[in-house]
Design an enzyme around this catalytic site. Structure first.
Site, short mmCIF file in Angstrom:
data_model
loop_
_atom_site.label_atom_id
_atom_site.label_comp_id
_atom_site.label_asym_id
_atom_site.label_seq_id
_atom_site.Cartn_x
_atom_site.Cartn_y
_atom_site.Cartn_z
N CYS A 199 -7.25 -38.54 4.11
CA CYS A 199 -6.05 -37.72 3.95
C CYS A 199 -4.79 -38.55 4.12
O CYS A 199 -4.65 -39.28 5.10
CB CYS A 199 -5.98 -36.64 5.02
SG CYS A 199 -7.27 -35.46 4.92
N GLU A 257 -4.82 -41.07 -7.84
CA GLU A 257 -6.12 -41.29 -7.21
C GLU A 257 -6.88 -39.97 -7.05
O GLU A 257 -6.30 -38.90 -6.90
CB GLU A 257 -5.93 -41.96 -5.85
CG GLU A 257 -5.41 -43.40 -6.02
CD GLU A 257 -5.45 -44.20 -4.73
OE1 GLU A 257 -5.94 -45.35 -4.78
OE2 GLU A 257 -5.01 -43.70 -3.68
N SER A 300 -0.56 -27.08 5.71
CA SER A 300 -0.32 -28.30 6.50
C SER A 300 0.73 -27.98 7.54
O SER A 300 1.93 -27.99 7.25
CB SER A 300 0.17 -29.42 5.58
OG SER A 300 -0.82 -29.71 4.63
N LEU A 301 0.28 -27.70 8.74
CA LEU A 301 1.21 -27.24 9.78
C LEU A 301 1.73 -28.43 10.61
O LEU A 301 2.91 -28.69 10.66
CB LEU A 301 0.50 -26.20 10.65
CG LEU A 301 1.35 -25.45 11.66
CD1 LEU A 301 2.51 -24.72 11.01
CD2 LEU A 301 0.49 -24.45 12.45
N GLY A 353 0.52 -35.37 -4.31
CA GLY A 353 1.37 -34.30 -4.83
C GLY A 353 1.29 -33.02 -4.03
O GLY A 353 0.40 -32.83 -3.20
N GLU A 354 2.26 -32.14 -4.30
CA GLU A 354 2.30 -30.83 -3.67
C GLU A 354 1.92 -29.80 -4.75
O GLU A 354 2.70 -29.55 -5.67
CB GLU A 354 3.72 -30.58 -3.11
CG GLU A 354 4.03 -29.16 -2.72
CD GLU A 354 2.99 -28.49 -1.82
OE1 GLU A 354 2.58 -29.07 -0.80
OE2 GLU A 354 2.58 -27.36 -2.16
N CYS A 386 -11.63 -34.38 -4.40
CA CYS A 386 -10.24 -34.20 -3.99
C CYS A 386 -9.37 -34.71 -5.14
O CYS A 386 -9.44 -35.88 -5.50
CB CYS A 386 -9.98 -35.01 -2.72
SG CYS A 386 -8.25 -35.01 -2.21
N CYS A 424 2.74 -39.52 5.44
CA CYS A 424 1.89 -39.49 4.24
C CYS A 424 2.26 -40.58 3.24
O CYS A 424 3.42 -40.68 2.82
CB CYS A 424 2.02 -38.11 3.59
SG CYS A 424 0.98 -37.93 2.14
N ASN A 465 -4.33 -40.59 9.87
CA ASN A 465 -4.76 -41.85 9.27
C ASN A 465 -3.55 -42.77 9.18
O ASN A 465 -2.50 -42.36 8.69
CB ASN A 465 -5.35 -41.58 7.88
CG ASN A 465 -6.61 -40.76 7.98
OD1 ASN A 465 -7.56 -41.15 8.64
ND2 ASN A 465 -6.62 -39.58 7.37
N CYS A 521 5.17 -37.65 -5.06
CA CYS A 521 5.44 -36.39 -4.36
C CYS A 521 6.88 -36.41 -3.84
O CYS A 521 7.39 -37.45 -3.45
CB CYS A 521 4.47 -36.25 -3.19
SG CYS A 521 4.65 -34.70 -2.28
N CYS A 560 6.89 -36.02 3.66
CA CYS A 560 6.28 -35.96 5.00
C CYS A 560 6.18 -37.39 5.55
O CYS A 560 5.71 -38.30 4.84
CB CYS A 560 4.89 -35.33 4.95
SG CYS A 560 4.91 -33.62 4.36
N1 SAH Z 1 0.90 -31.72 -0.47
C1 SAH Z 1 -0.21 -31.03 0.06
C2 SAH Z 1 -1.55 -31.74 -0.11
C3 SAH Z 1 -1.58 -33.18 0.30
S1 SAH Z 1 -2.41 -33.95 1.54
C4 SAH Z 1 0.02 -30.71 1.50
O1 SAH Z 1 1.02 -31.15 2.06
O2 SAH Z 1 -0.77 -29.97 2.09
C5 SAH Z 1 -3.68 -33.15 2.30
C6 SAH Z 1 -3.52 -33.12 3.82
O3 SAH Z 1 -3.47 -34.42 4.43
C7 SAH Z 1 -2.24 -32.42 4.23
O4 SAH Z 1 -2.51 -31.56 5.31
C8 SAH Z 1 -1.40 -33.56 4.71
O5 SAH Z 1 -0.37 -33.14 5.56
C9 SAH Z 1 -2.42 -34.44 5.38
N2 SAH Z 1 -1.98 -35.81 5.59
C10 SAH Z 1 -1.01 -36.48 4.96
N3 SAH Z 1 -0.90 -37.73 5.46
C11 SAH Z 1 -1.81 -37.84 6.44
C12 SAH Z 1 -2.20 -38.89 7.30
N4 SAH Z 1 -1.61 -40.07 7.26
N5 SAH Z 1 -3.20 -38.65 8.17
C13 SAH Z 1 -3.83 -37.44 8.21
N6 SAH Z 1 -3.51 -36.43 7.41
C14 SAH Z 1 -2.51 -36.62 6.53
#
Ligand code: SAH
Length: 341
Positions: A333, A93, A215-216, A160-161, A106, A120, A292, A113, A117
């Site tokens: 996100c 996507e 992504s902390l 993806g990462e 984006c 996600c 989300n 991935c 997490c």
């Molecule tokens: N793999 C990368 C990029 C992917 S997502 C990463 O981890 O950064 C982009 C951002 O959306 C990341 O900060 C991720 O942690 C965040 N994200 C993932 N799932 C989410 C959710 N359900 N709600 C809000 N942010 C989310």
């Protein structure tokens, strides 16, 4: 013989190929501009090369395409979410968003991935393969073709990462910014990572000018490991040191993403820990994202976003709340997935 994917070649590689075909070197630059700037999809459309040469090119190379399998247009904002089919039938996507400063895209960097997490959607069906540089570029080219809009900035925040597909991502970024191609300044690109420390340090050495988003989502090892498995490999201190190194080497301030989940990471204690952790990195930026909700998880959006933001700003951190775009089409996100049929 399988054909070479011409969109994944940089100019130097294309020059080598063209010379090996017995043609003049300058032809490579002409072809490169046709496929990257004018975005032709067939060699016969390159009007300044002979029919015979274009025939030979199509025997040796292919100009790949992505198929639009689904296009969802948000009725709330101008967001469009594309489900693209890749040449081998896999799917990813891509999301086109409109901001005051222009259109931003984006893109995905992998099919699925590995990072796991817990909040996600992109990781839920596992990992299939890395995207090629061309498949990343094509998400831009096809979206521009389909929408008639121009992508002015880019975020590597889709499925993806990106740093787990390091070599292809770096090649893609160089193709994207090449003057003979789309020529997009990497200052208009943000790369988001869950924190692959060795790759962050490698990226810092390249001084590409792009913004690093980390992504902390939690400020201590205990809290972060509970929602992000990668933290067991690279802990909070190591990740923060790598961010500091990135800032020192590149002069680009780091953007920290923090998805606020009700009852998990949205209380005052967490805010105070975050301030303590990030204060030494100032100037940096904290991007708060109300989490989300996804169908596989029971995480709920935090009701404390505003108060959490105030704790941070009162503590001297620069913190904003990310506007959620495309909420009605699951384009936000963490909601992107490859099995969206
Ligand atoms: N793999 C990368 C990029 C992917 S997502 C990463 O981890 O950064 C982009 C951002 O959306 C990341 O900060 C991720 O942690 C965040 N994200 C993932 N799932 C989410 C959710 N359900 N709600 C809000 N942010 C989310």
């Amino acid at each position: 013989m399988t054909k070479t994917d011409i969109l994944s070649l940089n100019l130097a590689e294309l020059e080598e190929e063209i010379i090996a075909m017995g043609e003049k070197k300058f032809r490579a630059k002409q072809i490169y501009e046709w496929i990257h700037k004018k975005k032709v999809t067939e060699f016969s459309a390159c009007t300044n090369i002979s029919a015979q040469f274009s025939e030979r090119l199509s025997e040796k190379f292919c100009i790949n395409r992505l198929k639009v399998k689904k296009r969802l247009v948000s009725s709330i904002d101008n967001t469009v979410k594309y489900l693209y089919e890749l040449p081998d039938g896999e799917r990813v996507e891509t999301v086109l968003m409109s901001y005051n400063h222009g259109d931003s895209l984006c893109i995905s960097t992998q099919v699925g991935c590995k990072m796991g997490c817990s909040f996600c959607a992109s990781t839920k069906a596992g990992f299939v393969r890395n995207l090629t540089p061309a498949e990343m570029l094509l998400q831009i080219y096809e979206t521009e073709r389909d929408s008639g809009r121009t992508v002015e900035s880019l975020v590597l925040m889709g499925i993806g990462e990106p740093l787990d597909n390091y070599d292809n991502v770096i090649k893609f970024l160089r193709l994207l910014s090449s003057p003979e191609g789309k020529n997009l300044s990497l200052r208009h690109v943000s790369l988001s990572t869950c924190g692959l420390v060795d790759k962050i340090n490698k990226l810092a050495e390249l001084k590409l000018g792009l913004t690093l988003s980390l992504s902390l989502h939690a400020p201590t090892d205990e809290k972060r490991s509970a929602i992000m498995p990668i933290n067991k490999k690279y802990g909070v201190k190591e990740v923060i040191d790598a961010c500091k190194n990135y800032f020192d080497k590149t002069g680009r301030r780091i953007s920290f993403e923090f998805s606020l989940i009700a009852g998990v990471n949205d209380n005052r204690e967490t805010a105070m820990e975050l301030i303590k952790l990030l204060k030494p990195l100032s100037p940096c930026h904290v991007n708060l994202i109300p989490v989300n909700e996804i169908k596989e998880g029971d995480f709920k959006k935090s009701p404390n976003v505003k108060s959490f933001q105030k704790f941070l700003t009162d503590g001297g951190l620069n913190a904003t709340v990310r506007r959620t775009l495309g909420a009605d089409i699951s384009a936000a996100c963490g909601q992107l997935r490859r099995d969206n049929i």
